[in-house]
Enzyme design. Structure first.
Site, PDB file in Angstrom:
ATOM      1  N   LYS A   6      -0.435  11.682   6.130  1.00 23.18           N
ATOM      2  CA  LYS A   6      -0.113  10.598   7.079  1.00 23.18           C
ATOM      3  C   LYS A   6       0.602   9.462   6.346  1.00 23.18           C
ATOM      4  CE  LYS A   6      -3.165   7.558   7.388  1.00 23.18           C
ATOM      5  NZ  LYS A   6      -3.533   6.254   6.821  1.00 23.18           N
ATOM      6  N   LYS A  47       0.830  -1.215   0.000  1.00 24.09           N
ATOM      7  CA  LYS A  47       0.000   0.000   0.000  1.00 24.09           C
ATOM      8  C   LYS A  47       0.865   1.265   0.000  1.00 24.09           C
ATOM      9  CE  LYS A  47      -3.438   2.859   0.640  1.00 24.09           C
ATOM     10  NZ  LYS A  47      -4.472   3.186  -0.306  1.00 24.09           N
TER      11      LYS A  47
HETATM   12  P1  NAD Z   1     -12.350   8.470   7.900  1.00 25.97           P
HETATM   13  O1  NAD Z   1     -11.643   9.483   8.720  1.00 25.97           O
HETATM   14  O2  NAD Z   1     -13.463   8.878   7.001  1.00 25.97           O
HETATM   15  O3  NAD Z   1     -12.925   7.286   8.858  1.00 25.97           O
HETATM   16  C1  NAD Z   1     -12.291   6.785   9.996  1.00 25.97           C
HETATM   17  C2  NAD Z   1     -13.378   6.367  10.994  1.00 25.97           C
HETATM   18  O4  NAD Z   1     -12.756   5.767  12.147  1.00 25.97           O
HETATM   19  C3  NAD Z   1     -14.207   7.548  11.521  1.00 25.97           C
HETATM   20  O5  NAD Z   1     -15.580   7.229  11.392  1.00 25.97           O
HETATM   21  C4  NAD Z   1     -13.804   7.666  13.002  1.00 25.97           C
HETATM   22  O6  NAD Z   1     -14.882   8.102  13.829  1.00 25.97           O
HETATM   23  C5  NAD Z   1     -13.423   6.234  13.301  1.00 25.97           C
HETATM   24  N1  NAD Z   1     -12.498   6.102  14.436  1.00 25.97           N
HETATM   25  C6  NAD Z   1     -11.323   6.744  14.633  1.00 25.97           C
HETATM   26  N2  NAD Z   1     -10.737   6.328  15.768  1.00 25.97           N
HETATM   27  C7  NAD Z   1     -11.569   5.396  16.301  1.00 25.97           C
HETATM   28  C8  NAD Z   1     -11.530   4.593  17.474  1.00 25.97           C
HETATM   29  N3  NAD Z   1     -10.507   4.693  18.328  1.00 25.97           N
HETATM   30  N4  NAD Z   1     -12.550   3.731  17.691  1.00 25.97           N
HETATM   31  C9  NAD Z   1     -13.581   3.641  16.832  1.00 25.97           C
HETATM   32  N5  NAD Z   1     -13.688   4.383  15.701  1.00 25.97           N
HETATM   33  C10 NAD Z   1     -12.691   5.248  15.447  1.00 25.97           C
HETATM   34  O7  NAD Z   1     -11.210   7.718   7.082  1.00 25.97           O
HETATM   35  P2  NAD Z   1     -11.354   6.842   5.723  1.00 25.97           P
HETATM   36  O8  NAD Z   1     -11.179   7.751   4.562  1.00 25.97           O
HETATM   37  O9  NAD Z   1     -12.538   5.954   5.822  1.00 25.97           O
HETATM   38  O10 NAD Z   1      -9.984   5.986   5.818  1.00 25.97           O
HETATM   39  C11 NAD Z   1      -9.821   4.889   6.707  1.00 25.97           C
HETATM   40  C12 NAD Z   1      -8.496   4.204   6.396  1.00 25.97           C
HETATM   41  O11 NAD Z   1      -8.511   3.745   5.041  1.00 25.97           O
HETATM   42  C13 NAD Z   1      -7.276   5.129   6.524  1.00 25.97           C
HETATM   43  O12 NAD Z   1      -6.175   4.413   7.020  1.00 25.97           O
HETATM   44  C14 NAD Z   1      -7.034   5.575   5.100  1.00 25.97           C
HETATM   45  O13 NAD Z   1      -5.676   5.939   4.896  1.00 25.97           O
HETATM   46  C15 NAD Z   1      -7.430   4.325   4.325  1.00 25.97           C
HETATM   47  N6  NAD Z   1      -7.879   4.533   2.938  1.00 25.97           N
HETATM   48  C16 NAD Z   1      -8.761   5.532   2.623  1.00 25.97           C
HETATM   49  C17 NAD Z   1      -9.152   5.703   1.289  1.00 25.97           C
HETATM   50  C18 NAD Z   1     -10.111   6.822   0.872  1.00 25.97           C
HETATM   51  O14 NAD Z   1     -10.231   7.066  -0.338  1.00 25.97           O
HETATM   52  N7  NAD Z   1     -10.808   7.483   1.792  1.00 25.97           N
HETATM   53  C19 NAD Z   1      -8.676   4.854   0.292  1.00 25.97           C
HETATM   54  C20 NAD Z   1      -7.813   3.828   0.643  1.00 25.97           C
HETATM   55  C21 NAD Z   1      -7.424   3.676   1.973  1.00 25.97           C
END
Ligand code: NAD
Length: 298
Positions: free
Chosen positions: A240, A172
């Site tokens: 990040k 990744k």
């Molecule tokens: P986001 O910020 O939209 O969602 C993260 C969620 O986790 C939030 O709902 C938050 O409330 C929850 N959260 C945080 N800490 C928590 C805890 N301690 N306990 C319970 N819930 C908790 O982020 P996202 O865009 O959905 O991304 C999530 C992961 O996927 C990240 O690592 C990101 O790098 C990766 N990712 C994102 C994308 C994208 O296009 N958005 C694509 C590939 C990978």
């Protein structure tokens, strides 16, 4: 076969992934730090857990989709965490993008409790999550991967076993090098073209059919020229990832000069208060430098 799946982290990615698992017939118990996302998933058909420990106790497979390494460590290893509730034989799939070194630590800690951990980060963005066509890159024990392949197939299309614990995470990071540099290159190209007076729509069409064409240009180009930077994938999260990439590069003694420059551009975007925008908004910084706007409208 339908499984009892726990899902923690209901953000931009987590929610559509849960919907696709429900659609595939699995039983879901979910948890998120903030409540509205949980209520939304309840309406979609999921049961609600009261903590990661509670979710783990109700599940055969537990999936995490959280922002960063400290979040995953807290949810898996911390008080009221997954390892407190999971029984021996449970499979933990962390699909967040985190440090591969932390994934390796989690694999070892889980093993002590008989829990089998996989690191399985994804690429394909919110659109890929909604359509269930993510690319999923998996590290961990191969027989554990084979046991959950049908679960992964509900969320993704390109599903690749990469090797031992951490191998998914390193894959990744390689992915994120290409995406960050590609979006920056698109930003520079569109800004140059704007100053030359070219039509942005025709430009994207012409570039897309040649060697400069890419998934980034195809997925983000039309949004960029409309000035639509609603995330998607936030600059904060890609910054990040750039930190994780440079950390891994230092550990492996690999110089990444172009990635290092892009990391500074993303730092500048955050200083300007743009961290919540989609990562394709890197173009706004190039526009600032050039004193021109490449987009059709603000
Ligand atoms: P986001 O910020 O939209 O969602 C993260 C969620 O986790 C939030 O709902 C938050 O409330 C929850 N959260 C945080 N800490 C928590 C805890 N301690 N306990 C319970 N819930 C908790 O982020 P996202 O865009 O959905 O991304 C999530 C992961 O996927 C990240 O690592 C990101 O790098 C990766 N990712 C994102 C994308 C994208 O296009 N958005 C694509 C590939 C990978």
């Amino acid at each position: 076969m339908a499984k009892k799946i726990g899902f923690i982290g209901l953000g931009i990615m987590g929610k559509p992934m849960v919907r696709n698992l429900l659609k595939a017939g699995h039983g879901l118990t979910v948890y998120n730090r903030s409540r509205p996302a949980m209520e939304e998933m309840k309406r979609a058909g999921a049961a609600l857990g009261s903590s990661p420990k509670d979710v783990a106790a109700a599940s055969q497979v537990i999936i995490t989709m959280l922002p960063n390494s400290p979040d995953v460590e807290a949810v898996v290893l911390g008080p009221n965490g997954i390892l407190e509730g999971a029984t021996s034989g449970t499979i933990l799939i962390d699909m967040s993008t985190i440090s591969p070194l932390v994934s390796q630590k989690i694999y070892q800690e889980a093993k002590k409790k008989g829990v089998k951990a996989l690191d399985a980060p994804v690429s394909g963005g919110e659109k890929g999550a909604i359509e269930g066509i993510l690319s999923i890159m998996v590290g961990g024990d191969q027989e554990v991967f084979e046991a959950v392949r049908p679960v992964l197939q509900a969320m993704g299309k390109t599903i690749t076993y990469m090797g031992s614990a951490g191998a998914g995470g390193f894959t990744k990071l390689a992915n994120q090098v290409i995406v960050a540099i590609n979006l920056t290159a698109i930003g520079e190209a569109l800004t140059l073209a704007a100053k030359a007076g070219l039509d942005p729509e025709r430009l994207i069409q012409a570039l897309g059919g040649g060697m400069a064409g890419s998934r980034c240009l195809e997925m983000k180009g039309p949004q960029i020229i409309k000035g639509n930077f609603q995330p998607g994938f936030k600059i904060d999260l890609h910054y990040k990832d750039l930190g994780l990439i440079m950390e891994a590069a230092r550990a492996l003694q690999v110089p990444l000069p172009t990635t290092a420059i892009v990391q500074e551009l993303f730092a500048a975007l955050r200083s300007k208060g743009r961290g919540g925008l989609d990562h394709s908004a890197v173009i706004t910084l190039i526009e600032d430098l050039a004193g021109v706007q490449a987009r059709l409208s603000k």
